[in-house]
Design a protein around this motif. Structure first.
Motif, PDB file in Angstrom:
ATOM      1  N   THR A  91     -16.796  54.997  15.427  1.00 16.07           N
ATOM      2  CA  THR A  91     -16.249  54.613  16.727  1.00 16.07           C
ATOM      3  C   THR A  91     -16.479  53.147  17.036  1.00 16.07           C
ATOM      4  N   ASP A  92     -17.710  52.660  16.789  1.00 12.85           N
ATOM      5  CA  ASP A  92     -18.047  51.259  17.094  1.00 12.85           C
ATOM      6  C   ASP A  92     -19.096  50.798  16.083  1.00 12.85           C
ATOM      7  N   ALA A  93     -18.615  50.237  14.985  1.00 12.49           N
ATOM      8  CA  ALA A  93     -19.513  49.856  13.890  1.00 12.49           C
ATOM      9  C   ALA A  93     -20.504  48.767  14.315  1.00 12.49           C
ATOM     10  N   LYS A  94     -20.053  47.799  15.135  1.00 10.49           N
ATOM     11  CA  LYS A  94     -20.922  46.709  15.563  1.00 10.49           C
ATOM     12  C   LYS A  94     -22.068  47.237  16.420  1.00 10.49           C
ATOM     13  N   LEU A  95     -21.752  48.124  17.340  1.00  6.70           N
ATOM     14  CA  LEU A  95     -22.793  48.694  18.198  1.00  6.70           C
ATOM     15  C   LEU A  95     -23.783  49.509  17.364  1.00  6.70           C
ATOM     16  N   ALA A  96     -23.288  50.226  16.389  1.00  7.63           N
ATOM     17  CA  ALA A  96     -24.162  51.016  15.519  1.00  7.63           C
ATOM     18  C   ALA A  96     -25.118  50.114  14.743  1.00  7.63           C
ATOM     19  N   ARG A  97     -24.604  48.973  14.242  1.00  6.71           N
ATOM     20  CA  ARG A  97     -25.465  48.046  13.506  1.00  6.71           C
ATOM     21  C   ARG A  97     -26.572  47.485  14.405  1.00  6.71           C
ATOM     22  N   LYS A  98     -26.202  47.112  15.618  1.00  7.96           N
ATOM     23  CA  LYS A  98     -27.201  46.590  16.561  1.00  7.96           C
ATOM     24  C   LYS A  98     -28.276  47.637  16.844  1.00  7.96           C
ATOM     25  N   PHE A  99     -27.841  48.870  17.062  1.00  5.06           N
ATOM     26  CA  PHE A  99     -28.767  49.954  17.390  1.00  5.06           C
ATOM     27  C   PHE A  99     -29.732  50.183  16.228  1.00  5.06           C
ATOM     28  N   ALA A 100     -29.202  50.198  15.003  1.00  5.31           N
ATOM     29  CA  ALA A 100     -30.049  50.411  13.835  1.00  5.31           C
ATOM     30  C   ALA A 100     -31.036  49.257  13.652  1.00  5.31           C
ATOM     31  N   ALA A 101     -30.571  48.020  13.885  1.00  8.21           N
ATOM     32  CA  ALA A 101     -31.435  46.845  13.709  1.00  8.21           C
ATOM     33  C   ALA A 101     -32.590  46.855  14.704  1.00  8.21           C
ATOM     34  N   VAL A 102     -32.301  47.201  15.969  1.00 10.84           N
ATOM     35  CA  VAL A 102     -33.363  47.245  16.977  1.00 10.84           C
ATOM     36  C   VAL A 102     -34.351  48.357  16.650  1.00 10.84           C
ATOM     37  N   GLY A 103     -33.841  49.499  16.169  1.00 14.08           N
ATOM     38  CA  GLY A 103     -34.732  50.592  15.792  1.00 14.08           C
ATOM     39  C   GLY A 103     -35.711  50.183  14.705  1.00 14.08           C
ATOM     40  N   LYS A 104     -35.231  49.466  13.698  1.00 11.21           N
ATOM     41  CA  LYS A 104     -36.113  48.985  12.638  1.00 11.21           C
ATOM     42  C   LYS A 104     -37.125  47.979  13.184  1.00 11.21           C
ATOM     43  N   ALA A 105     -36.662  47.109  14.078  1.00 12.58           N
ATOM     44  CA  ALA A 105     -37.553  46.087  14.646  1.00 12.58           C
ATOM     45  C   ALA A 105     -38.674  46.721  15.462  1.00 12.58           C
ATOM     46  N   ILE A 106     -38.380  47.800  16.154  1.00 15.29           N
ATOM     47  CA  ILE A 106     -39.402  48.482  16.951  1.00 15.29           C
ATOM     48  C   ILE A 106     -40.546  48.951  16.063  1.00 15.29           C
ATOM     49  N   GLU A 107     -40.208  49.497  14.907  1.00 15.08           N
ATOM     50  CA  GLU A 107     -41.235  50.029  14.019  1.00 15.08           C
ATOM     51  C   GLU A 107     -42.056  48.917  13.373  1.00 15.08           C
ATOM     52  N   ARG A 108     -41.455  47.745  13.208  1.00 18.26           N
ATOM     53  CA  ARG A 108     -42.185  46.622  12.599  1.00 18.26           C
ATOM     54  C   ARG A 108     -43.021  45.852  13.614  1.00 18.26           C
ATOM     55  N   ALA A 109     -42.627  45.900  14.878  1.00 17.15           N
ATOM     56  CA  ALA A 109     -43.273  45.065  15.906  1.00 17.15           C
ATOM     57  C   ALA A 109     -44.747  45.424  16.051  1.00 17.15           C
ATOM     58  N   GLU A 110     -45.582  44.407  16.145  1.00 21.01           N
ATOM     59  CA  GLU A 110     -47.013  44.609  16.341  1.00 21.01           C
ATOM     60  C   GLU A 110     -47.472  44.166  17.724  1.00 21.01           C
ATOM     61  N   ASP A 111     -46.758  43.208  18.315  1.00 19.77           N
ATOM     62  CA  ASP A 111     -47.128  42.730  19.649  1.00 19.77           C
ATOM     63  C   ASP A 111     -46.628  43.705  20.709  1.00 19.77           C
ATOM     64  N   PRO A 112     -47.489  44.145  21.636  1.00 18.98           N
ATOM     65  CA  PRO A 112     -47.057  45.108  22.664  1.00 18.98           C
ATOM     66  C   PRO A 112     -45.915  44.597  23.528  1.00 18.98           C
ATOM     67  N   ASP A 113     -45.950  43.309  23.893  1.00 17.42           N
ATOM     68  CA  ASP A 113     -44.875  42.769  24.725  1.00 17.42           C
ATOM     69  C   ASP A 113     -43.552  42.762  23.963  1.00 17.42           C
ATOM     70  N   GLU A 114     -43.610  42.389  22.699  1.00 18.52           N
ATOM     71  CA  GLU A 114     -42.389  42.398  21.884  1.00 18.52           C
ATOM     72  C   GLU A 114     -41.854  43.821  21.753  1.00 18.52           C
ATOM     73  N   ARG A 115     -42.773  44.772  21.544  1.00 19.42           N
ATOM     74  CA  ARG A 115     -42.352  46.161  21.386  1.00 19.42           C
ATOM     75  C   ARG A 115     -41.718  46.690  22.671  1.00 19.42           C
ATOM     76  N   ALA A 116     -42.286  46.311  23.808  1.00 17.76           N
ATOM     77  CA  ALA A 116     -41.721  46.752  25.087  1.00 17.76           C
ATOM     78  C   ALA A 116     -40.315  46.202  25.289  1.00 17.76           C
ATOM     79  N   GLU A 117     -40.118  44.927  24.943  1.00 17.35           N
ATOM     80  CA  GLU A 117     -38.794  44.322  25.083  1.00 17.35           C
ATOM     81  C   GLU A 117     -37.792  44.970  24.138  1.00 17.35           C
ATOM     82  N   LEU A 118     -38.201  45.272  22.924  1.00 18.17           N
ATOM     83  CA  LEU A 118     -37.311  45.937  21.972  1.00 18.17           C
ATOM     84  C   LEU A 118     -36.941  47.333  22.448  1.00 18.17           C
TER      85      LEU A 118
END
Length: 973
Positions: free
Chosen positions: A561-588
């Motif tokens: 339906t929306d490939a660009k939105l799907a890519r963004k969603f997947a990228a943020v999901g990966k970033a959440i798991e990698r994030a170590e800073d609490p503030d960064e994780r909250a923003e993600l």
């Protein structure tokens, strides 16, 4: 135009002139006395003139009255007319000062020093009038200081400090809010590299912390913690010893830990309190308070520790603090020391079961209450703590008088605490337990009713009260109210595990929900709604697990339906798991939530990642039933999910499987297993322990698995050549400590065992099973990775591991064996092979389950832990065989979150995982692995069946040695 600095209020004038005019009055008095002695005249006239002149300096009506009185005196005693000259000079001088002061630069520093002097006097004397006076003068200093004046930040922060003192004296939240405002102004005007910034930040953090205790605004506390961390990061000295100069840094961190459950903060808290105490001189009056703070921090650290080192240190420091407080501390400080030592003793007594320690804890808690003044705001909390200490003693001592005192003290605490106070929830649980023990269910129900209505309390505490209330409603037969309380508790779950935390810390937070799933199931089964019971079992368990699965969920339909939105969603999901800073994780997480909302707005995606309802859940039972097993207070249940649209859930009542009995059997099994494997026990003791394990497995068959298999129609061993039926077990709470797959009467050779009826697999939740099934299959030929570590540093050698690896290489000639497995080597190699076999030591860390790990060659520096494994995102990985000890072991508090090594590999991407419940025999591990892979023949789809027949065969060889075979289990597809 008049400059702000030229506008001097009357109070400021008085503060400046009063000390300066003192010598003038003395001169007039001396001159008048000498002249009247020489020339003649009444001596009282000189003194009277001085007094009247002092009245005139204030101006206004007093000035006019003084002039009139002076004139009358001069007229009556004309012979002393000369006195008019010094009096006139004295009257004129102050007015000259006032009139010329406006034209001269204002002396801000002089007024500020005067205010500081008043503030110091206020701190020493604790007199409210002096506190108010210092605040008044500090306000004047700020009011007359230009915005661009270089000392304005200093004046603002000292006003902030004075306002804090005054607010604590009069309990006025508006004063605290003013302190925060001026403190923030001071920071805004202070350069980032200003050496005074850290001191200013510490004062502002204190003001913000006090404001949080008044309004419970999480953002206020978060700001305080942010400033504390900046102070710590800029504090000189690698050992943090300079933190001792800023003793208030620990408290906001402690509150943040209480709120978020972030154990990294708790470690920071211990470090700070230690540093503060180390930097405090032994004769410093603050030392006692700082010892008490360290006791609190250490006791908190030990609350999840498997050893008692921190707890023993806490008790030793606590005793020293109490001894010092008894000699030279006031009542509030003594109360604090008694209370903190009591907490540490309670924890030791609860862990060891030592009644003498629990009695000592109660005694110190009583002393804490006795030392607390009746008007002290902390009295209610101290009474709540005493009620809890008495409850714990009552559970071990079984003394009715202890329970009665616990109820009496709890009632007094509730009477003291305000009706809307969040601290009322602290006393509710121990009081309710005491009331129930005494048979006062109606009063207990009333107490819980008031507790659950407190909206501002921590979510975990409110959920606990709601769960207890639902249990009481269930016992009373009011199912409507019981269901309402369960549903309300479920709505609060998202507030328990903060998205700011990493996966490990969120899992610790989610452990506060222990018991909710079992209660929810019992309530809705009793109400005749088993479908809703299963839905709630999915919603109240695996909370953090579900969030991780959501970030890795299939986006195939969304991409269409929306490939660009799907890519963004997947990228943020990966970033959440990698994030170590609490503030960064909250923003993600905020961005992830926004993208999720956008996806749900797309046509056909309104239910994307929503918790599945029974219609979706039953689809996962297409390959075999999924069985939830729960143990409640009065009865257990087996909830069998099948792929049947008319009756997807079938209920099997298990009257013998109560929570208390299940816990007893789990403890018996664990103790027997330890004895059976202990090299320092005699052969007779080890044999007796094996028999105890068999008795537990027999009880588990009679009480749980046999009734469930009978309901499914599995009442005999399948005929030779016929396919074996499969069952997926989903144990809830305490049930996860029991090996359902190994239940049975194994010594009878009657076929009355689970092993002789069905092929067993496990899944932490139905959604996790669906995730495993959705993982992509590899199209390439089988490939195996062998990770064999027989000699990990600081661990006993594993003689059989080398032979095990050699056998596997004979079966799989193309297998890749890492020569010297390390963290990075294994993490990189896992994704390149369909099958991974790891033969090494496994450590189940029951104090911090997310730190459970496999021991590789560099495990001392880079452990391959649960948290590390779960962060991996592997594709086309089908089977992980964990030939290691206790890879599926966890605490009963973390069981519903399935925080262990086996689930971590499933999260990483493996469709099937072979794990163990407890330590395995080195020789048996080699035999089982060789037999398993021979049966597997490279087809990972039959992993569960291959393990089943392998273990069944091994059981037939050693039916009286369950430690050899009962630990192995299969998780996944």
């Amino acid at each position: 135009m008049t400059n702000e600095a030229d506008r001097i209020p009357a109070e400021a004038d008085w503060a400046l002139l009063r000390p300066g005019c003192g010598p003038g009055f003395s001169a007039v008095l001396i001159i008048a006395f000498i002249v009247t002695r020489v020339v003649g005249g009444p001596q009282w006239l000189a003194i009277t003139l001085v007094v009247l002149t002092s009245m005139s300096i204030g101006g206004g009506l007093g000035f006019l009255v003084s002039l009139y009185a002076i004139g009358m005196l001069v007229h009556a005693t004309w012979g002393t007319w000369w006195l008019l000259l010094p009096v006139a000079l004295l009257i004129i001088r102050p007015h000259r000062v006032i009139t010329t002061r406006a034209a001269a630069p204002f002396d801000h520093a002089r007024l500020w020093r005067h205010a500081r002097k008043l503030h110091t006097q206020a701190i020493r004397s604790k007199r409210l009038d002096k506190v108010k006076a210092s605040v008044s003068v500090f306000r004047q200093v700020v009011a007359v200081t230009p915005l661009t004046h270089p000392d304005r930040p200093k004046y603002l922060i000292t006003l902030c400090d004075a306002l804090i003192l005054l607010a604590n004296s009069v309990d006025d939240v508006e004063l605290v809010e003013e302190a925060v405002r001026v403190g923030r102004d001071a920071i805004r005007l202070t350069a980032p590299d200003d050496p005074s910034r850290t001191t200013y930040l510490a004062v502002l953090a204190r003001a913000l912390t006090i404001l949080y205790t008044r309004n419970r605004d999480e953002e206020v506390l978060e700001e305080a913690v942010r400033w504390v961390r900046e102070v710590l990061s800029s504090a000189p000295g690698d050992d943090g010893s300079k933190v001792g100069e800023l003793p208030d840094l620990a408290f906001p961190l402690y509150l943040w830990f209480e709120l978020t459950g972030d154990w990294t903060i708790q470690k920071e808290l211990v470090r700070i309190t230690r540093a503060v105490l180390a930097a405090t001189d032994r004769e410093d009056p603050m030392r006692i308070e700082r010892m008490a703070n360290l006791v609190a921090a250490l006791a908190t650290e030990d609350s999840r520790s498997a050893n008692t080192a921190a707890l023993e240190e806490a008790i030793a420091v606590g005793r020293e603090a109490v001894a010092s407080a008894d000699v030279r501390a006031d009542r509030p400080l003594r109360a604090m020391c008694f209370a903190n030592l009591s907490t540490a003793l309670q924890m030791l007594g609860r862990r060891t079961g030592d009644v003498a320690v629990l009695r000592e804890a109660v005694e110190f808690s009583r002393r804490a209450v006795d030392a607390t003044l009746d008007d002290d705001p902390g009295l209610g909390r101290r009474l709540a703590a005493l009620s809890a200490a008495l409850q714990r003693l009552g559970e071990r001592d079984d003394d009715e008088q202890v329970w009665e005192e616990a109820a009496r003290v709890g009632r007094r605490a509730l009477a003291i605490l305000p009706g809307n106070s969040t601290e009322r929830s602290l006393v509710s649980v121990p009081l309710v337990n005491a009331l129930l023990h005494l048979g006062l269910a109606e009063e207990a129900h009333e107490v819980l009713g008031r507790s659950v209505a407190i909206v501002g309390q921590p979510a975990a505490r409110r959920i606990a009260a709601l769960r207890m209330a639902a249990d009481l409603e269930l016992r009373a037969g009011d199912l409507r109210q019981a269901k309402a309380k369960v549903e309300l508790a479920v709505t609060l779950i998202p507030r328990v595990a903060s998205p700011r935390l990493d996966w490990a810390n969120r899992g610790d937070q989610a452990s506060a929900l222990t018991g909710l799933a079992t209660t929810a199931a019992a309530v809705f089964v009793a109400a005749g709604e088993p479908n809703r019971a299963v839905e709630l079992l999915e919603q109240t368990r695996g909370i953090v697990l579900a969030d991780l699965l959501d970030t890795r969920g299939s986006l195939t339909a969304v991409r269409a339906t929306d490939a660009k939105l799907a890519r963004k969603f997947a990228a943020v999901g990966k970033a959440i798991e990698r994030a170590e800073d609490p503030d960064e994780r909250a923003e993600l997480n905020r961005r992830w939530t926004e993208l999720l909302a956008r996806i749900r707005e797309l046509p056909g995606h309104a239910d994307f990642l929503l918790t599945p309802l029974i219609a979706q859940l039953r689809g996962e039972a297409r390959e075999g039933p999924i069985v939830y097993v729960t143990a409640h207070r009065e009865s257990g249940h087996g909830l069998i999910l099948v792929d049947d649209p008319d009756q997807p859930v079938r209920v099997v009542k298990l009257p013998e499987f109560t929570h208390e009995t299940a816990a007893e059997q789990a403890d018996l099994l664990r103790d027997a297993r330890r004895t059976a494997s202990a090299s320092n026990r005699t052969a007779a003791e080890r044999v007796a322990a094996q028999e105890k394990m068999l008795r537990v497995l027999g009880w588990l068959w009679d009480a749980v698995t046999e009734p469930i298999l009978a309901e499914l129609g599995h009442d005999a061993t399948p005929p030779a050549g016929e396919p074996w039926p499969r069952v997926w077990w989903c144990p809830v709470g305490i049930t996860a400590s029991l090996p359902l797959h190994a239940a049975g009467q194994h010594t009878r050779r009657s076929g009355d065992t689970v092993l002789d009826r069905v092929v067993s697999s496990y899944t932490p939740t139905i959604r996790a099973l669906g995730h495993a099934r959705a993982s992509g299959r590899a199209s390439r030929s089988p490939s195996m990775l062998i990770v064999a570590v027989p000699d990990a540093p600081d661990s006993p050698p594993l003689v059989g591991v080398t032979r095990e690896a050699e056998l596997l290489q004979e079966l799989f000639p193309n297998a890749v064996r890492l020569p010297h497995p390390t963290h990075d080597d294994v993490a990189e190699a896992l994704g390149r092979h369909r099958i991974a076999h790891l033969a090494c030591h496994g450590v189940a860390d029951l104090s911090a389950p997310a730190e459970s790990r496999l021991l590789l060659h560099d495990h001392l520096d880079r452990p391959l832990s649960v948290a590390t494994i779960a962060r991996l995102r592997l594709e086309h990985c089908e089977l992980a065989y964990l030939s290691a000890c206790s890879t599926t072991d966890t605490t009963r508090w973390h069981a519903d979150e399935a925080t262990h090594i086996t689930t971590a590999f499933q999260l990483a991407g493996y469709r099937s995982v072979i794990g163990t419940l407890w330590p395995i025999n080195d020789h048996a591990a080699t035999v089982v692995a060789a037999d398993f892979y021979t049966r597997l023949a490279g087809d990972t789809d039959v992993a569960a069946t291959a393990l089943h027949h392998t273990i069944r065969r091994h059981r037939d060889r050693y039916p009286r040695l369950p430690t050899q075979w009962a630990a192995y289990l299969h998780t996944g597809t």
